[in-house]
Motif scaffolding. Structure first.
Motif, short mmCIF file in Angstrom:
data_model
loop_
_atom_site.label_atom_id
_atom_site.label_comp_id
_atom_site.label_asym_id
_atom_site.label_seq_id
_atom_site.Cartn_x
_atom_site.Cartn_y
_atom_site.Cartn_z
N UNK A 1 1.24 -1.17 -0.45
CA UNK A 1 0.03 -0.16 -0.39
C UNK A 1 1.03 1.53 0.03
N UNK A 2 1.86 1.68 1.13
CA UNK A 2 2.90 2.46 0.57
C UNK A 2 3.24 3.02 -0.76
N UNK A 3 3.55 1.38 -1.31
CA UNK A 3 4.23 1.90 -2.44
C UNK A 3 3.09 2.40 -3.53
N UNK A 4 1.84 1.31 -3.58
CA UNK A 4 0.74 2.15 -4.60
C UNK A 4 1.04 3.91 -4.46
N UNK A 5 0.69 4.04 -2.79
CA UNK A 5 0.07 5.36 -2.50
C UNK A 5 0.95 6.53 -3.78
N UNK A 6 2.92 6.10 -3.29
CA UNK A 6 3.67 6.54 -3.84
C UNK A 6 3.73 6.51 -5.46
N UNK A 7 3.45 5.64 -5.69
CA UNK A 7 3.08 5.79 -7.15
C UNK A 7 2.38 6.76 -7.35
N UNK A 8 1.11 6.49 -7.16
CA UNK A 8 -0.03 6.99 -7.79
C UNK A 8 0.31 9.06 -7.10
N UNK A 9 0.97 9.10 -6.65
CA UNK A 9 1.35 10.73 -5.65
C UNK A 9 2.96 10.72 -7.03
N UNK A 10 3.40 10.38 -7.73
CA UNK A 10 4.74 10.34 -8.83
C UNK A 10 3.42 11.19 -9.57
N UNK A 11 2.63 10.09 -9.89
CA UNK A 11 2.36 9.87 -11.84
C UNK A 11 1.09 11.63 -11.42
N UNK A 12 1.02 11.96 -10.86
CA UNK A 12 -0.02 12.58 -10.60
C UNK A 12 0.96 14.08 -10.28
N UNK A 13 1.92 13.81 -10.26
CA UNK A 13 3.11 15.07 -10.07
C UNK A 13 3.23 15.43 -10.95
N UNK A 14 3.17 13.82 -11.61
CA UNK A 14 4.43 14.06 -13.35
C UNK A 14 3.19 14.79 -14.27
N UNK A 15 2.09 14.82 -14.03
CA UNK A 15 1.35 15.13 -14.65
C UNK A 15 0.68 16.14 -15.12
N UNK A 16 0.73 17.31 -13.49
CA UNK A 16 1.56 18.89 -13.03
C UNK A 16 2.16 19.21 -14.04
N UNK A 17 3.21 18.53 -13.74
CA UNK A 17 4.70 19.43 -14.15
C UNK A 17 4.64 19.13 -15.61
N UNK A 18 4.57 18.26 -16.09
CA UNK A 18 4.29 17.99 -17.83
C UNK A 18 2.67 19.38 -18.14
N UNK A 19 2.36 19.75 -17.68
CA UNK A 19 0.63 20.14 -18.50
C UNK A 19 2.04 21.75 -18.16
N UNK A 20 2.04 22.18 -16.64
CA UNK A 20 2.89 23.11 -16.05
C UNK A 20 4.02 23.46 -17.76
#
Length: 117
Positions: free
Chosen positions: A62-81
């Motif tokens: 579960x911690x790895x899944x949460x970190x993966x989800x958070x990293x994907x969210x940040x990837x999308x935010x930084x890419x769009x910016x």
């Protein structure tokens, strides 16, 4: 995790300074490149944590899944910016009067001149 946190804090501080004060072509281009690289770093961490979450051992994933989800969210935010910043950089860059870009036929006194690439 600590290195990533320091990178994010550095980009937040540097990005704020560029967007508020240092709106030169070099600073805006540097910010765009740094944000793009941070986005790719977040994608790499997403792949790493997603792989760690799909291991077959008995460790709680579960911690790895949460970190993966958070990293994907940040990837999308930084890419769009980064995409928005680079597509609209002519609205962000502020030239000084008498600079090369403002003396090449641009209207005098305009705060937002276009950049020819």
């Amino acid at each position: 995790a600590m290195w990533t946190m320091l990178q994010i804090i550095g980009v937040a501080i540097g990005g704020t300074k560029v967007m508020r004060r240092y709106k030169t072509p070099l600073a805006v281009g540097f910010l765009g490149g740094v944000v793009t690289m941070l986005s790719m770093s977040m994608f790499t961490l997403f792949v790493h944590f997603a792989g760690m979450a799909n291991r077959d051992d008995t460790v709680d994933d579960q911690p790895d899944r949460a970190a993966a989800a958070f990293c994907f969210l940040l990837f999308m935010i930084y890419a769009v910016f980064a995409l928005v910043l680079m597509c609209n950089r002519e609205h962000v860059i502020r030239y000084k009067r008498g600079s090369r870009a403002s003396s090449m036929g641009a209207s005098s006194g305009a705060a937002q001149d276009t950049v020819s690439v």
